[in-house]
Scaffold this motif. Sequence first.
Motif, PDB file in Angstrom:
ATOM      1  N   ASP A 163     111.747 -38.998 -62.477  1.00  0.00           N
ATOM      2  CA  ASP A 163     112.659 -38.327 -63.407  1.00  0.00           C
ATOM      3  C   ASP A 163     114.086 -38.817 -63.124  1.00  0.00           C
ATOM      4  O   ASP A 163     114.788 -38.263 -62.274  1.00  0.00           O
ATOM      5  N   HIS A 164     114.492 -39.843 -63.833  1.00  0.00           N
ATOM      6  CA  HIS A 164     115.794 -40.482 -63.601  1.00  0.00           C
ATOM      7  C   HIS A 164     116.945 -39.487 -63.743  1.00  0.00           C
ATOM      8  O   HIS A 164     117.843 -39.453 -62.898  1.00  0.00           O
ATOM      9  N   ASN A 170     104.319 -42.866 -65.244  1.00  0.00           N
ATOM     10  CA  ASN A 170     105.778 -42.779 -65.171  1.00  0.00           C
ATOM     11  C   ASN A 170     106.124 -41.394 -64.667  1.00  0.00           C
ATOM     12  O   ASN A 170     106.132 -40.432 -65.436  1.00  0.00           O
ATOM     13  N   THR A 171     106.391 -41.276 -63.378  1.00  0.00           N
ATOM     14  CA  THR A 171     106.630 -39.967 -62.781  1.00  0.00           C
ATOM     15  C   THR A 171     108.065 -39.762 -62.295  1.00  0.00           C
ATOM     16  O   THR A 171     108.449 -38.642 -61.998  1.00  0.00           O
ATOM     17  N   SER A 200     117.063 -36.187 -63.486  1.00  0.00           N
ATOM     18  CA  SER A 200     117.121 -35.204 -62.402  1.00  0.00           C
ATOM     19  C   SER A 200     117.647 -35.822 -61.114  1.00  0.00           C
ATOM     20  O   SER A 200     118.463 -35.215 -60.420  1.00  0.00           O
TER      21      SER A 200
END
Length: 115
Positions: free
Chosen positions: A25-26, A22-23, A28
């Motif tokens: 970053d919602h 899971n990379t 951001s």
Amino acid sequence: MARSVLLQLARDSIQEVIEATNTIDHASLLQEHPLLSQNIPTEVKIFIEEELRGSYKINEALSLLQNVIIAAKKAAFEDKNFTPLTTSEYLRCSLEITLDTAEGIISQKDEPILS
């Protein structure tokens, strides 16, 4: 040439599944690109050598961020007309994103990572 935010998001979504991570970053992304919070019907198509390899369309009232993530993953791994995308296919595929906005249809396509 740099990919657009939407095309990169679609690629990152597929890569998350391939790498089982899971990379994205919602928070951001939404802060940097407020337009991603808008509700816009979205379609993602995957092509290998100009032939359709998978597609998925979302008409639901989700955010553009969620629509791109979901549509990319479903086009790559859940299209009933194709087997799930392999890593080598991912590297050779091009992605196309189509948005159905109030102003009209907007579409963009990228190039494969490897030619």
